[in-house]
Design a protein around this motif. Structure first.
Motif, mmCIF file in Angstrom:
data_model
loop_
_atom_site.group_PDB
_atom_site.id
_atom_site.type_symbol
_atom_site.label_atom_id
_atom_site.label_comp_id
_atom_site.label_asym_id
_atom_site.label_seq_id
_atom_site.Cartn_x
_atom_site.Cartn_y
_atom_site.Cartn_z
ATOM 1 N N ASN A 106 27.361 15.905 5.596
ATOM 2 C CA ASN A 106 28.529 15.219 5.052
ATOM 3 C C ASN A 106 28.779 13.908 5.804
ATOM 4 O O ASN A 106 29.828 13.682 6.389
ATOM 5 C CB ASN A 106 29.757 16.127 5.124
ATOM 6 C CG ASN A 106 30.943 15.529 4.379
ATOM 7 O OD1 ASN A 106 30.778 14.598 3.578
ATOM 8 N ND2 ASN A 106 32.138 16.027 4.635
ATOM 9 N N CYS A 117 23.647 12.887 1.272
ATOM 10 C CA CYS A 117 25.040 13.057 1.699
ATOM 11 C C CYS A 117 25.764 13.942 0.700
ATOM 12 O O CYS A 117 25.696 13.710 -0.512
ATOM 13 C CB CYS A 117 25.722 11.681 1.774
ATOM 14 S SG CYS A 117 27.503 11.788 2.066
ATOM 15 N N THR A 118 26.457 14.945 1.212
ATOM 16 C CA THR A 118 27.272 15.802 0.354
ATOM 17 C C THR A 118 28.396 16.440 1.161
ATOM 18 O O THR A 118 28.237 16.713 2.355
ATOM 19 C CB THR A 118 26.433 16.915 -0.298
ATOM 20 O OG1 THR A 118 27.281 17.725 -1.127
ATOM 21 C CG2 THR A 118 25.759 17.806 0.742
ATOM 22 N N ASN A 119 29.519 16.675 0.497
ATOM 23 C CA ASN A 119 30.606 17.429 1.142
ATOM 24 C C ASN A 119 30.582 18.887 0.715
ATOM 25 O O ASN A 119 31.484 19.645 1.034
ATOM 26 C CB ASN A 119 31.973 16.793 0.847
ATOM 27 C CG ASN A 119 32.292 16.767 -0.636
ATOM 28 O OD1 ASN A 119 31.554 17.323 -1.455
ATOM 29 N ND2 ASN A 119 33.386 16.117 -1.003
ATOM 30 N N TYR A 133 23.531 12.437 -4.624
ATOM 31 C CA TYR A 133 23.672 12.627 -3.176
ATOM 32 C C TYR A 133 23.148 11.439 -2.361
ATOM 33 O O TYR A 133 22.921 11.544 -1.155
ATOM 34 C CB TYR A 133 22.955 13.906 -2.749
ATOM 35 C CG TYR A 133 23.449 15.152 -3.461
ATOM 36 C CD1 TYR A 133 24.695 15.705 -3.183
ATOM 37 C CD2 TYR A 133 22.658 15.765 -4.441
ATOM 38 C CE1 TYR A 133 25.145 16.836 -3.841
ATOM 39 C CE2 TYR A 133 23.095 16.897 -5.104
ATOM 40 C CZ TYR A 133 24.337 17.430 -4.804
ATOM 41 O OH TYR A 133 24.782 18.553 -5.459
#
Length: 197
Positions: A118, A67-69, A43
């Protein structure tokens, strides 16, 4: 880490903390022991906030950006890894019309805050604020550092403290981001007199 160095640290490589203040070195040890970087490496973790800049107070936390979706998957992983730590909490919320997950817990003498959204870690506001604050500290040195630190000791948050010192107008968080567009020379010419008052 010397803020007067012309080259910024690689903020994604935590080893700069090992050469820093005693509290930065303790922060490095706490992060390594917690494994929040190694466990969640996919991430793109990066430490933001005041501890990397060396303007932290005793109550400053470790702000770690991810950061992640898939916020749900990340929150489940964080819960399974850290739910047993002191004062653990996790919440989903919306900030500036974007969904985020914020996790807090205490470990090894520090409050950790894991902030995920995100958006690429290096594009998140907290990271960009830190980069601009580093730049300003490098340009103005100890006079600005001392003013900001005094305000922080009085309970003023970091971005409002910088904005107050430089008399930035409007939302301090957005005003700092606007400074990304201004060349160093113009910043020096515009704001250096304020720090002499």
């Amino acid at each position: 880490m010397k803020l007067t160095n012309e080259n910024s640290p690689d903020w994604f490589d935590l080893t700069y903390l090992q050469k820093g203040t005693p509290r930065q070195q303790k922060a490095y040890q706490a992060i390594q022991l917690s494994k929040v970087f190694s466990h969640l490496k996919p991430y793109s973790p990066v430490l933001a906030g005041t501890i990397p800049l060396g303007i932290d107070t005793e109550t400053s936390d470790l702000d770690i950006l991810y950061c992640t979706n898939n916020l749900n998957a990340l929150s489940k992983q964080v819960y399974s890894l850290y739910q047993h730590y002191d004062e653990f909490s996790i919440r989903h919320q919306s900030i500036r019309e974007q969904q985020v997950v914020v996790t807090n817990f205490y470990f090894s003498g520090f409050e950790f805050e894991i902030f995920a959204q995100n958006t690429a870690s290096h594009s998140q506001h907290a990271y960009r604020h830190m980069v601009q604050e580093y730049r300003l500290l490098r340009l103005f040195g100890n006079p600005l550092r001392e003013l900001v630190y005094q305000l922080k000791r009085q309970g003023v948050k970091t971005e409002p403290a910088f904005a107050q010192c430089l008399q930035l107008k409007g939302d301090p968080y957005l005003a700092l981001l606007e400074m990304e567009k201004i060349p160093n020379k113009e910043i020096m010419n515009t704001y250096k007199e304020l720090l002499k008052q």
